[in-house]
Motif scaffolding. Structure first.
Motif, PDB file in Angstrom:
ATOM      1  N   ARG A 221       5.049   6.473  -0.106  1.00 39.31           N
ATOM      2  CA  ARG A 221       4.122   5.687  -0.183  1.00 39.31           C
ATOM      3  C   ARG A 221       3.195   5.849  -0.759  1.00 39.31           C
ATOM      4  O   ARG A 221       2.125   5.237  -2.023  1.00 39.31           O
ATOM      5  N   ILE A 222       2.599   7.653  -1.044  1.00 40.33           N
ATOM      6  CA  ILE A 222       1.800   7.957  -2.210  1.00 40.33           C
ATOM      7  C   ILE A 222       2.221   7.447  -3.920  1.00 40.33           C
ATOM      8  O   ILE A 222       1.805   7.086  -4.636  1.00 40.33           O
ATOM      9  N   ILE A 223       3.955   8.039  -3.713  1.00 35.35           N
ATOM     10  CA  ILE A 223       4.304   7.639  -4.893  1.00 35.35           C
ATOM     11  C   ILE A 223       4.302   6.215  -6.110  1.00 35.35           C
ATOM     12  O   ILE A 223       4.062   6.129  -7.126  1.00 35.35           O
ATOM     13  N   GLN A 224       4.621   5.636  -4.749  1.00 37.14           N
ATOM     14  CA  GLN A 224       4.397   4.098  -4.464  1.00 37.14           C
ATOM     15  C   GLN A 224       2.988   3.827  -5.149  1.00 37.14           C
ATOM     16  O   GLN A 224       3.073   3.315  -6.896  1.00 37.14           O
TER      17      GLN A 224
ATOM     18  N   THR B 119      11.818   8.300 -19.417  1.00 34.20           N
ATOM     19  CA  THR B 119      12.512   9.213 -18.529  1.00 34.20           C
ATOM     20  C   THR B 119      11.476  10.076 -18.208  1.00 34.20           C
ATOM     21  O   THR B 119      12.067  10.645 -16.392  1.00 34.20           O
ATOM     22  N   LEU B 120      10.481  10.555 -18.955  1.00 34.51           N
ATOM     23  CA  LEU B 120       9.705  11.611 -17.571  1.00 34.51           C
ATOM     24  C   LEU B 120       9.261  10.883 -16.567  1.00 34.51           C
ATOM     25  O   LEU B 120       8.848  11.623 -15.309  1.00 34.51           O
ATOM     26  N   ARG B 121       8.963  10.180 -16.788  1.00 33.51           N
ATOM     27  CA  ARG B 121       8.220   9.311 -15.283  1.00 33.51           C
ATOM     28  C   ARG B 121       9.241   8.842 -14.518  1.00 33.51           C
ATOM     29  O   ARG B 121       8.620   9.620 -13.265  1.00 33.51           O
ATOM     30  N   HIS B 122      10.495   8.698 -14.512  1.00 30.22           N
ATOM     31  CA  HIS B 122      11.653   8.533 -13.679  1.00 30.22           C
ATOM     32  C   HIS B 122      11.449  10.058 -13.267  1.00 30.22           C
ATOM     33  O   HIS B 122      11.787  10.381 -11.534  1.00 30.22           O
ATOM     34  N   SER B 123      11.464  11.639 -14.092  1.00 32.00           N
ATOM     35  CA  SER B 123      11.058  12.666 -13.319  1.00 32.00           C
ATOM     36  C   SER B 123      10.180  12.899 -12.526  1.00 32.00           C
ATOM     37  O   SER B 123      10.400  13.898 -11.780  1.00 32.00           O
ATOM     38  N   PHE B 124       8.960  12.343 -13.132  1.00 32.26           N
ATOM     39  CA  PHE B 124       8.238  12.777 -12.441  1.00 32.26           C
ATOM     40  C   PHE B 124       8.462  12.170 -10.514  1.00 32.26           C
ATOM     41  O   PHE B 124       7.651  12.869  -9.869  1.00 32.26           O
TER      42      PHE B 124
ATOM     43  N   THR C 211       6.474  -3.026   2.449  1.00 35.66           N
ATOM     44  CA  THR C 211       5.892  -1.918   2.777  1.00 35.66           C
ATOM     45  C   THR C 211       4.454  -1.877   2.063  1.00 35.66           C
ATOM     46  O   THR C 211       2.962  -0.806   1.857  1.00 35.66           O
ATOM     47  N   ALA C 212       3.813  -3.683   1.259  1.00 38.60           N
ATOM     48  CA  ALA C 212       2.706  -3.163   0.647  1.00 38.60           C
ATOM     49  C   ALA C 212       1.791  -2.309   0.447  1.00 38.60           C
ATOM     50  O   ALA C 212       0.872  -1.789   0.406  1.00 38.60           O
ATOM     51  N   ARG C 213       1.402  -3.709   1.984  1.00 41.10           N
ATOM     52  CA  ARG C 213      -0.218  -3.193   2.884  1.00 41.10           C
ATOM     53  C   ARG C 213      -0.110  -1.726   3.067  1.00 41.10           C
ATOM     54  O   ARG C 213      -1.602  -1.013   3.187  1.00 41.10           O
ATOM     55  N   TYR C 214       1.024  -0.649   3.540  1.00 44.42           N
ATOM     56  CA  TYR C 214       0.571   0.667   3.772  1.00 44.42           C
ATOM     57  C   TYR C 214       0.540   1.446   2.640  1.00 44.42           C
ATOM     58  O   TYR C 214       0.192   2.723   2.353  1.00 44.42           O
ATOM     59  N   ALA C 215       0.880   1.196   1.665  1.00 48.52           N
ATOM     60  CA  ALA C 215       0.874   1.651  -0.091  1.00 48.52           C
ATOM     61  C   ALA C 215      -0.595   1.978  -0.361  1.00 48.52           C
ATOM     62  O   ALA C 215      -0.621   3.036  -1.541  1.00 48.52           O
ATOM     63  N   GLN C 216      -1.774   1.825  -0.452  1.00 51.81           N
ATOM     64  CA  GLN C 216      -3.194   1.704  -0.779  1.00 51.81           C
ATOM     65  C   GLN C 216      -3.526   2.728  -0.044  1.00 51.81           C
ATOM     66  O   GLN C 216      -4.352   2.392   0.967  1.00 51.81           O
ATOM     67  N   VAL C 217      -3.384   3.831  -0.049  1.00 48.64           N
ATOM     68  CA  VAL C 217      -4.036   4.672   0.129  1.00 48.64           C
ATOM     69  C   VAL C 217      -4.815   5.588  -0.420  1.00 48.64           C
ATOM     70  O   VAL C 217      -5.119   4.946  -2.004  1.00 48.64           O
ATOM     71  N   ALA C 218      -5.824   6.409   0.385  1.00 48.76           N
ATOM     72  CA  ALA C 218      -7.035   6.895  -0.105  1.00 48.76           C
ATOM     73  C   ALA C 218      -6.729   7.493  -1.635  1.00 48.76           C
ATOM     74  O   ALA C 218      -6.262   7.977  -1.642  1.00 48.76           O
ATOM     75  N   THR C 219      -7.719   7.204  -2.524  1.00 48.44           N
ATOM     76  CA  THR C 219      -8.250   8.386  -4.147  1.00 48.44           C
ATOM     77  C   THR C 219      -8.081   9.383  -3.103  1.00 48.44           C
ATOM     78  O   THR C 219      -7.498  10.566  -4.173  1.00 48.44           O
ATOM     79  N   ASN C 220      -8.762  10.011  -2.396  1.00 51.22           N
ATOM     80  CA  ASN C 220      -9.104  11.200  -2.223  1.00 51.22           C
ATOM     81  C   ASN C 220      -7.177  12.093  -2.635  1.00 51.22           C
ATOM     82  O   ASN C 220      -7.100  12.823  -1.980  1.00 51.22           O
ATOM     83  N   LEU C 221      -6.544  11.306  -1.251  1.00 53.41           N
ATOM     84  CA  LEU C 221      -5.545  11.736  -0.965  1.00 53.41           C
ATOM     85  C   LEU C 221      -4.625  11.943  -2.374  1.00 53.41           C
ATOM     86  O   LEU C 221      -4.011  12.971  -2.491  1.00 53.41           O
ATOM     87  N   LEU C 222      -4.710  11.321  -3.944  1.00 52.53           N
ATOM     88  CA  LEU C 222      -4.062  11.204  -4.736  1.00 52.53           C
ATOM     89  C   LEU C 222      -4.385  12.455  -5.338  1.00 52.53           C
ATOM     90  O   LEU C 222      -3.236  13.178  -5.776  1.00 52.53           O
ATOM     91  N   ALA C 223      -6.042  12.529  -5.219  1.00 50.58           N
ATOM     92  CA  ALA C 223      -6.580  13.692  -6.203  1.00 50.58           C
ATOM     93  C   ALA C 223      -5.970  15.367  -5.209  1.00 50.58           C
ATOM     94  O   ALA C 223      -5.768  15.596  -5.661  1.00 50.58           O
TER      95      ALA C 223
END
Length: 286
Positions: free
Chosen positions: A243-246, A226-231, A257-269
């Motif tokens: 796409r970032i959330i995925q 549930t915490l993961r869903h809420s996040f 949309t799979a090939r567009y979902a692999q965003v750079a790790t600096n964007l995640l950070a």
């Protein structure tokens, strides 16, 4: 100590060479053992008719479709791979899960819930699960070395499907983890169990979750998931790209949309965790 049967050993070897995760192996072995006990015969002596009867039995017992489908996967593997009966992949079918919306807590409910968690380790475990959107199997297996404070990422090893990935490490969570580390001084595992050489168990964390729900007087049936869903929902509501959330959640099945979902790790950070907006004090002052 009981001797392992050659059949079980063969199934474990079949799963090992296919790199199935330890949790998947355990659940498959457990499912086949229960199937065998239900009829009172070794599983290789049971036919597809018994498989069908057992699936109807589970439905009659009102077991969840997630459980029923997991058993179907275990049976398909056992018959199709270990016994070499390839028709099992067509004859042993799963059911269609009801399309239910995930249960989500509000930010106020997350604060009430975390405030009600007893024990510093349990509180930090559950805060980390929400702050980074982790599965319970992922958060309990975090190592001290998983925390990459330079890149502000959490390295998830052997996640769902045996895949490694990165999750976000928010500044506030890093501060909490540093305080926790100074107090607890964990060794290999970030969240050790009673035996420091082992990580805290999923069962222990889920029990802490249930106890906190009761203590907080929350009516919703809260689990770590549930915490993961809420996040994820809170990120989406704050305008973060889906796409970032995925990627943050480690979802692999993204369709077209799979090939567009692999965003750079600096964007995640650079993505802010919704945890940073809470006022709850996870670790009380000395």
């Amino acid at each position: 100590m009981a001797t392992m049967s050659p059949l079980r050993q063969r199934m474990i070897e079949d799963m090992t060479v296919r790199n199935l995760s330890p949790s998947t192996q355990q659940s498959y072995i457990y499912a086949i053992a229960k199937f065998s006990r239900h009829f009172g015969y070794a599983p290789d002596r049971l036919s597809f008719e018994q498989v069908r009867a057992y699936q109807l039995h589970l439905i009659g017992q009102k077991r969840s479709w997630s459980h029923i489908n997991q058993v179907a996967c275990a049976l398909r593997f056992f018959y199709g791979v270990t016994l070499g009966q390839t028709e099992a992949f067509e004859r042993i079918i799963g059911g269609q899960k009801p399309d239910k919306l995930p249960l989500v807590l509000s930010a106020e409910e997350i604060e009430r819930f975390l405030d009600a968690v007893t024990g510093v380790r349990n509180r930090v475990v559950l805060a980390t699960a929400y702050a980074a959107g982790l599965r319970v199997s992922e958060v309990v297996r975090l190592k001290v070395s998983s925390i990459d404070s330079k890149r502000m990422l959490i390295h998830i090893e052997n996640g769902k499907g045996g895949r490694d990935r990165y999750a976000m490490l928010s500044p506030r969570l890093l501060e909490i983890l540093r305080t926790y580390w100074m107090r607890a001084r964990p060794g290999l595992w970030l969240f050790p169990g009673q035996d420091p050489s082992e990580h805290v168990s999923v069962r222990c964390v889920q029990a802490a979750c249930r106890a906190a729900r009761r203590r907080a007087r929350l009516a919703k049936p809260i689990t770590v998931h549930t915490l993961r869903h809420s996040f994820a929902t809170h990120l989406l509501e704050s305008g973060i790209d889906i796409r970032i959330i995925q990627v943050l959640l480690g979802h692999a099945d993204l369709g077209s949309t799979a090939r567009y979902a692999q965003v750079a790790t600096n964007l995640l950070a650079r993505t802010t965790s919704p945890f940073d907006g809470l006022s709850v004090r996870v670790i009380p002052p000395n």
